[in-house]
Design an enzyme around this catalytic site. Structure first.
Site, short mmCIF file in Angstrom:
data_model
loop_
_atom_site.label_atom_id
_atom_site.label_comp_id
_atom_site.label_asym_id
_atom_site.label_seq_id
_atom_site.Cartn_x
_atom_site.Cartn_y
_atom_site.Cartn_z
N GLY A 9 0.84 -1.19 0.00
CA GLY A 9 0.00 0.00 0.00
C GLY A 9 0.87 1.24 0.00
O GLY A 9 2.10 1.15 -0.12
N SER B 3 -0.45 3.75 5.22
CA SER B 3 -1.56 2.82 5.01
C SER B 3 -1.59 1.72 6.08
O SER B 3 -2.52 0.92 6.10
CB SER B 3 -1.43 2.17 3.63
OG SER B 3 -0.24 1.43 3.53
N GLU C 178 9.68 -3.15 4.35
CA GLU C 178 10.24 -2.24 3.35
C GLU C 178 10.84 -3.02 2.19
O GLU C 178 11.92 -2.72 1.69
CB GLU C 178 11.30 -1.33 3.99
CG GLU C 178 10.81 -0.52 5.18
CD GLU C 178 9.91 0.65 4.80
OE1 GLU C 178 9.60 0.80 3.59
OE2 GLU C 178 9.49 1.39 5.70
N GLN D 298 10.29 -3.12 -0.81
CA GLN D 298 10.48 -2.43 -2.09
C GLN D 298 11.92 -2.01 -2.33
O GLN D 298 12.31 -1.75 -3.47
CB GLN D 298 9.55 -1.21 -2.18
CG GLN D 298 9.96 0.01 -1.35
CD GLN D 298 9.50 -0.05 0.09
OE1 GLN D 298 8.88 -1.03 0.50
NE2 GLN D 298 9.79 0.99 0.87
N CYS E 96 -7.10 9.63 2.16
CA CYS E 96 -6.71 10.80 1.39
C CYS E 96 -6.83 12.06 2.25
O CYS E 96 -7.90 12.33 2.80
CB CYS E 96 -7.58 10.93 0.15
SG CYS E 96 -7.24 12.42 -0.81
ZN ZN Z 1 -8.88 12.41 -2.43
#
Ligand code: ZN
Length: 191
Positions: free
Chosen positions: A21, A25, A94, A96, A150
């Protein structure tokens, strides 16, 4: 919740789980939750993280909420073999930041009967798939995509928008330089 359906006990075969994510997240929280549960069941595990991640502490995986586990810092995925002594679970945070050799390592571990749990960013700040994560997702039995909220509109967020002008893919120790955005809000920003 479907997470409870993982065949955690009594199975001799291994498998690969991915928790991915955006930033904020709760990926690391989810990884820690799974390890905590394994710990209660007296299942042996190892936790690795890439050496370049220096935030908070060198030898621990720490969630934003402050929960922590001791981790082994490694520079390259094959170093896992130096540490693995038939532990039932191998976790990598981690993920990535590792190169593509991680795929071969975790595939071999799973073939040896190990439950492998990888957590990491699925996309970089440009919204592009991050390092080995897409390949790991393709190879995994279980994928959990977690979401942030968000900050602009309150919908589920999957993008890690970088709020400073820095072009390198890796920007360490700079959690405050990102904010989670949904697709709609992310697309309104010039990249
Ligand atoms: Zn948004």
């Amino acid at each position: 919740m479907f997470l409870e359906q993982f065949p955690e006990d009594g199975k001799s075969h291994g498998w690969l789980e991915i928790v991915c994510g955006s930033m904020f997240s709760g990926k690391t929280e989810e990884l820690i939750r799974r390890l905590r549960r394994a710990e209660f069941a007296n299942q042996s595990f190892l936790l690795f993280k890439p050496k370049l991640d220096n935030r908070y502490s060198d030898k621990q995986v720490v969630s934003h909420a402050g929960e922590q586990f001791d981790a082994i810092n490694i520079e390259a995925a094959p170093e896992i073999w130096k540490h693995w002594k038939n532990q039932k679970i191998v976790a990598i945070d981690e993920v990535q930041f590792f190169d593509s050799s991680i795929l071969e390592v975790v595939t071999k571990l799973a073939a040896k009967g190990v439950r492998v749990i990888c957590a990491g960013l699925d996309m970089d700040y440009k919204g592009k798939p991050f390092g080995p994560v897409p390949s790991l997702m393709a190879a995994a039995e279980y994928i959990t995509k977690v979401h942030a909220i968000c900050v602009s509109c309150g919908n589920l967020a999957q993008f890690s928008h970088r709020t400073v002008k820095e072009d390198s893919q890796v920007l360490l120790g700079a959690v405050e330089k990102y904010k989670p955005l949904c697709r709609n809000c992310y697309n309104k920003i010039e990249h």
